[in-house]
Design a protein around this motif. Structure first.
Motif, PDB file in Angstrom:
ATOM      1  N   THR A   1     -23.119  -1.187 -33.218  1.00  0.00           N
ATOM      2  CA  THR A   1     -22.048  -2.063 -32.051  1.00  0.00           C
ATOM      3  C   THR A   1     -21.155  -1.115 -31.196  1.00  0.00           C
ATOM      4  N   TRP A   2     -21.741   0.553 -31.110  1.00  0.00           N
ATOM      5  CA  TRP A   2     -21.318   0.893 -30.386  1.00  0.00           C
ATOM      6  C   TRP A   2     -22.727   0.763 -29.368  1.00  0.00           C
ATOM      7  N   LEU A   3     -23.706   0.762 -29.670  1.00  0.00           N
ATOM      8  CA  LEU A   3     -25.309   0.611 -28.281  1.00  0.00           C
ATOM      9  C   LEU A   3     -24.749  -1.398 -27.533  1.00  0.00           C
ATOM     10  N   VAL A   4     -24.503  -1.859 -28.670  1.00  0.00           N
ATOM     11  CA  VAL A   4     -24.104  -3.752 -28.654  1.00  0.00           C
ATOM     12  C   VAL A   4     -23.446  -3.182 -26.702  1.00  0.00           C
ATOM     13  N   LEU A   5     -21.694  -3.033 -27.287  1.00  0.00           N
ATOM     14  CA  LEU A   5     -20.807  -2.303 -26.180  1.00  0.00           C
ATOM     15  C   LEU A   5     -21.892  -1.843 -25.326  1.00  0.00           C
TER      16      LEU A   5
END
Length: 430
Positions: free
Chosen positions: A95-99
């Motif tokens: 989720t962090w990478l996508v954000l």
């Protein structure tokens, strides 16, 4: 025309064409350099995991961990303590990478032209790192305040996140859908600049999480934790505010995309550059007001040297030498170089201000403020001081690496610069 090789006053190889004009030259790494690179690539993941083991199992004691690894043997030492994955950490990291990808692509930012590339082109870059950092930290604060997630989530899932970071960083391609080159190297960003933005946001949120963990575990925040989080945030924000300065560094212009960028920015920086808050979360340390003031003063002096050195160089080149430094007109050397398209160019090598005292005064400043961050942990052993130890070695290596590139690029003009500025980092010493 044949190009010979000679050594300049810095002891590095430089291009010395017979007609005296500098020619572009591809430096071939020495056997020693290749060996060191191989060792770093193979051992860096183990170093990151070793520091997590020292944090988790040995109360941040590097010495105790080393003694145990010696008595058990390295294979058994790592095998029985290797970090384990968890679904929560994998989902959280994904989720962090996508954000971050969404923020980098869609947030607005001013545009600027970078310096000439070795091929003679000037690329256009969008500068939205500060906006991405503000959005990231704001989302973290909002999510924590509203109870959407635990502010100490990173600290409490540190083991599984270490596993996820290593797996992701060591395997940058996932099928045909994901490649780090697509994330770090689109046309709007140089890969290392984007990598620093990614690492900077990751680092600050990690520090905030370990601060929250200290508060939840011990019921209060130490003055050292507050100081480290604030001072680390200051230097990260400073980078984003002056994001375009990075484009004009040798790293920004010449560093190739490889292990240095992939693993360095996605794994080593977020883990090893947050050792101070990790240590303080486990071992709360308070400094006296006088000692804390000394730490902050050392930080301010170091940051001021680094900032003013970079500022002097940027302004001197922007004004084409018509810039006053310390009450006097700046002095410089007109250096000639040639890009691979065959065109000749000129650049000013600053010989005034900090750059008249040392060829890498900015490295001296950053070493000082990094030492201050480590010193905030008091007598915390090797664990929280690892960052400055690594940085000193990195800066010494970069002195020689950068000068090898400059010698090959500028030829005899670099010789003259080294004659006028004989010291690398500390006048009279090195």
């Amino acid at each position: 025309m044949d190009i010979g090789k000679s050594r300049n006053s810095s002891g590095t190889l430089k291009a010395s064409p017979k007609d005296g004009s500098p020619k572009p030259q591809q430096l071939r790494p020495s056997t020693i350099t290749e060996t060191i690179c191989f060792i770093l690539c193979t051992t860096s993941p183990l170093v990151v995991i070793y520091y997590w083991i020292a944090y988790h199992y040995f109360d941040t004691s590097i010495i105790a961990a080393a003694r145990t690894s010696y008595s058990e043997g390295l294979i058994q030492f790592f095998a029985i303590r290797f970090p384990h994955p968890s679904i929560a950490a994998i989902l959280g990291y994904s989720t962090w990478l996508v954000l971050q990808a969404i923020l980098y692509i869609y947030l607005p930012g001013s545009e600027t032209l970078g310096p000439l590339t070795p091929a003679g082109r000037r690329l256009r870059y969008k500068l939205n790192g500060l906006a991405a950092w503000v959005a990231t930290v704001a989302l973290w604060i909002a999510g924590s305040t509203l109870g959407i997630f635990d502010p100490a989530y990173i600290a409490k899932n540190w083991e599984s996140l270490i596993w996820a970071i290593n797996v992701f960083s060591l395997h940058p391609r996932i099928g045909n859908m994901w490649d780090w080159r697509h994330f770090f190297f689109p046309s709007i960003y140089p890969h290392e600049q984007k990598g620093l933005i990614f690492a900077g946001s990751n680092l600050n949120v990690s520090d905030l999480s370990f601060a929250a963990f200290q508060y939840q575990t011990h019921g209060h925040l130490t003055n050292t934790m507050v100081a480290v989080v604030f001072l680390r945030g200051w230097v990260v924000v400073d980078f984003f505010v002056n994001e375009d300065w990075f484009l004009h560094t040798l790293d920004g212009m010449y560093e190739s995309f490889g292990f240095y960028n992939i693993y360095g920015f996605s794994a080593m920086m977020p883990v090893l550059w947050s050792l101070q808050t990790q240590y303080l979360a486990k071992c709360p340390t308070e400094l006296s007001h006088l000692n804390l003031l000394g730490v902050i003063l050392l930080y301010i002096i170091g940051w001021s040297i680094r900032f003013s050195a970079d500022y002097q160089k940027v302004k001197f080149r922007q004004t084409r030498g018509e810039y006053s430094i310390w009450g006097r007109k700046g002095e410089g050397i007109k250096a000639s170089y040639q890009t691979t398209d065959g065109k000749s160019h000129q650049i000013l090598l600053l010989c005034s201000g900090w750059w008249g005292l040392a060829r890498h005064a900015n490295y001296t400043g950053s070493t000082m403020y990094t030492l201050a961050l480590c010193a905030a942990c008091g007598n915390g052993g090797i664990f929280p001081y690892t960052e400055v130890i690594i940085l000193i070695g990195l800066h010494i290596h970069r002195c020689y690496r950068d000068e090898a590139k400059c010698a090959a690029k500028y030829g005899t003009d670099w010789d003259e610069y080294c004659r006028r500025v004989p010291w690398r980092m500390i006048p009279g010493l090195f």
